[in-house]
Design an enzyme around this catalytic site. Structure first.
Site, mmCIF file in Angstrom:
data_model
loop_
_atom_site.group_PDB
_atom_site.id
_atom_site.type_symbol
_atom_site.label_atom_id
_atom_site.label_comp_id
_atom_site.label_asym_id
_atom_site.label_seq_id
_atom_site.Cartn_x
_atom_site.Cartn_y
_atom_site.Cartn_z
ATOM 1 N N GLY A 40 0.782 -1.227 0.000
ATOM 2 C CA GLY A 40 0.000 0.000 0.000
ATOM 3 C C GLY A 40 0.811 1.271 0.000
ATOM 4 O O GLY A 40 0.307 2.319 0.407
ATOM 5 N N SER A 41 2.055 1.217 -0.496
ATOM 6 C CA SER A 41 2.868 2.434 -0.482
ATOM 7 C C SER A 41 2.316 3.476 -1.448
ATOM 8 O O SER A 41 2.379 4.686 -1.165
ATOM 9 C CB SER A 41 4.329 2.114 -0.816
ATOM 10 O OG SER A 41 4.458 1.642 -2.146
ATOM 11 N N ASN A 42 1.757 3.054 -2.571
ATOM 12 C CA ASN A 42 1.162 4.019 -3.492
ATOM 13 C C ASN A 42 -0.167 4.551 -2.963
ATOM 14 O O ASN A 42 -0.510 5.714 -3.216
ATOM 15 C CB ASN A 42 0.992 3.399 -4.880
ATOM 16 C CG ASN A 42 2.273 3.445 -5.686
ATOM 17 O OD1 ASN A 42 2.900 4.475 -5.829
ATOM 18 N ND2 ASN A 42 2.691 2.297 -6.203
ATOM 19 N N MET A 118 -2.540 -6.897 -8.220
ATOM 20 C CA MET A 118 -1.908 -8.008 -8.924
ATOM 21 C C MET A 118 -2.945 -8.981 -9.478
ATOM 22 O O MET A 118 -2.929 -10.181 -9.202
ATOM 23 C CB MET A 118 -0.940 -8.732 -7.975
ATOM 24 C CG MET A 118 0.120 -7.822 -7.375
ATOM 25 S SD MET A 118 1.091 -6.932 -8.624
ATOM 26 C CE MET A 118 1.994 -8.294 -9.351
ATOM 27 N N LEU A 121 -7.436 -7.958 -15.418
ATOM 28 C CA LEU A 121 -8.782 -7.403 -15.441
ATOM 29 C C LEU A 121 -9.563 -7.928 -16.638
ATOM 30 O O LEU A 121 -8.997 -8.253 -17.681
ATOM 31 C CB LEU A 121 -8.716 -5.877 -15.501
ATOM 32 C CG LEU A 121 -7.889 -5.176 -14.434
ATOM 33 C CD1 LEU A 121 -7.985 -3.667 -14.609
ATOM 34 C CD2 LEU A 121 -8.324 -5.581 -13.039
ATOM 35 N N HIS A 137 2.868 1.259 -13.294
ATOM 36 C CA HIS A 137 3.668 0.080 -13.639
ATOM 37 C C HIS A 137 5.154 0.426 -13.548
ATOM 38 O O HIS A 137 5.568 1.502 -14.006
ATOM 39 C CB HIS A 137 3.320 -0.363 -15.069
ATOM 40 C CG HIS A 137 4.070 -1.579 -15.508
ATOM 41 N ND1 HIS A 137 3.782 -2.839 -15.040
ATOM 42 C CD2 HIS A 137 5.107 -1.721 -16.379
ATOM 43 C CE1 HIS A 137 4.606 -3.711 -15.604
ATOM 44 N NE2 HIS A 137 5.418 -3.064 -16.419
ATOM 45 N N VAL A 172 -2.807 -5.939 -21.280
ATOM 46 C CA VAL A 172 -2.041 -5.649 -20.063
ATOM 47 C C VAL A 172 -1.004 -4.556 -20.314
ATOM 48 O O VAL A 172 -0.242 -4.615 -21.284
ATOM 49 C CB VAL A 172 -1.345 -6.928 -19.549
ATOM 50 C CG1 VAL A 172 -0.421 -6.603 -18.377
ATOM 51 C CG2 VAL A 172 -2.378 -7.964 -19.131
ATOM 52 N N ASP A 173 -1.013 -3.539 -19.426
ATOM 53 C CA ASP A 173 0.001 -2.477 -19.443
ATOM 54 C C ASP A 173 0.128 -1.816 -20.814
ATOM 55 O O ASP A 173 1.236 -1.555 -21.307
ATOM 56 C CB ASP A 173 1.368 -3.031 -19.004
ATOM 57 C CG ASP A 173 1.345 -3.603 -17.604
ATOM 58 O OD1 ASP A 173 0.610 -3.070 -16.763
ATOM 59 O OD2 ASP A 173 2.059 -4.592 -17.354
ATOM 60 N N GLU A 202 7.372 6.504 -8.391
ATOM 61 C CA GLU A 202 5.956 6.132 -8.436
ATOM 62 C C GLU A 202 5.150 7.014 -7.495
ATOM 63 O O GLU A 202 4.089 7.542 -7.862
ATOM 64 C CB GLU A 202 5.770 4.664 -8.039
ATOM 65 C CG GLU A 202 6.275 3.663 -9.036
ATOM 66 C CD GLU A 202 6.055 2.232 -8.588
ATOM 67 O OE1 GLU A 202 6.375 1.315 -9.345
ATOM 68 O OE2 GLU A 202 5.554 2.029 -7.461
#
Length: 224
Positions: A40-42, A118, A121, A137, A172-173, A202
């Site tokens: 949860g750092s972001n 992670m 979708l 990302h 993806v990405d 980030e």
């Protein structure tokens, strides 16, 4: 040049576009729903940007899929509702994403932020928030998509990597890029040391990119 200057030069980053989230003052707070699977750092970076007035938003809910995710503790410590939706409890990805959509809608979320989420979708989730889902990302997309992006960069021998904030699409990405930060790779870097420096960037660009994406969408809608 001093040793300190050499270190600073080697570890400094380049952010593009070079802007500040203070440039984007929305008329009302953005309603965010954050999805996280890990530390949860972001999430914390977004919350701090809100606290300091750098991002005009409020976090409606944090949804986490890993029962041991430390992101849930960070949310609860801030008084943010934290909801566990364990993907293992659902028959398939579509059923799981359907529950995600329902929960996000229950909390009146406008913008969905994937902050270390992670999970792949499905259209069930993506189509419910068209061009209002944002992912971060740890590479300079389109290079090194998918998992283990930091390790991919080291294995490829590139000299510069970084992080990218982009809108989410089914591939993806691969959605439209909002903001990037470049980070040089040092000769003695490991996956751990490089990832730590990328994470600093980030945390810097995610709140700015949220503000920028919202401003761009507002301008488009107002000119339709």
């Amino acid at each position: 040049m001093s040793d300190r200057s050499v270190v600073d030069s080697a570890t400094s980053s380049l952010i593009s576009p070079s802007i500040s989230s203070n440039q984007f003052a929305s008329t009302k707070p953005l309603k965010l729903g954050i999805l996280a699977s890990g530390n949860g750092s972001n999430f914390e970076a977004v919350a701090q940007a809100i606290d300091t007035g750098k991002l005009n938003a409020q976090i409606q809910v944090l949804i986490y899929n890993n029962p041991d995710a430390k992101a849930a503790i960070k949310a609860k410590n801030r008084g943010v509702e934290a909801v566990l939706l364990n993907h293992r409890d659902y028959k398939n990805r579509e059923k799981f994403d359907g529950q995600l959509v329902q929960t996000l809608q229950e909390y009146d979320v406008e913008w969905v932020i994937l902050a270390g989420w992670m999970r792949l979708l499905t259209p069930v989730l993506i189509d419910a928030f068209p061009e209002q889902m944002i992912n971060i990302h740890p590479s300079l997309l389109p290079s090194f998509k998918g998992i283990h992006a930091v390790e991919q960069a080291l294995a490829a021998g590139v000299k510069i990597t970084g992080c990218t904030v982009h809108l989410v699409c089914l591939e993806v990405d691969s959605g439209p890029i909002i903001m990037q930060a470049a980070v040089p790779i040092l000769p003695d870097d490991t996956a751990e040391t490089l990832h730590a420096r990328i994470q600093i960037e980030e945390h810097r660009i995610l709140p700015q990119a949220i503000a920028l994406a919202a401003q761009r969408r507002s301008l488009i809608l107002n000119h339709v």
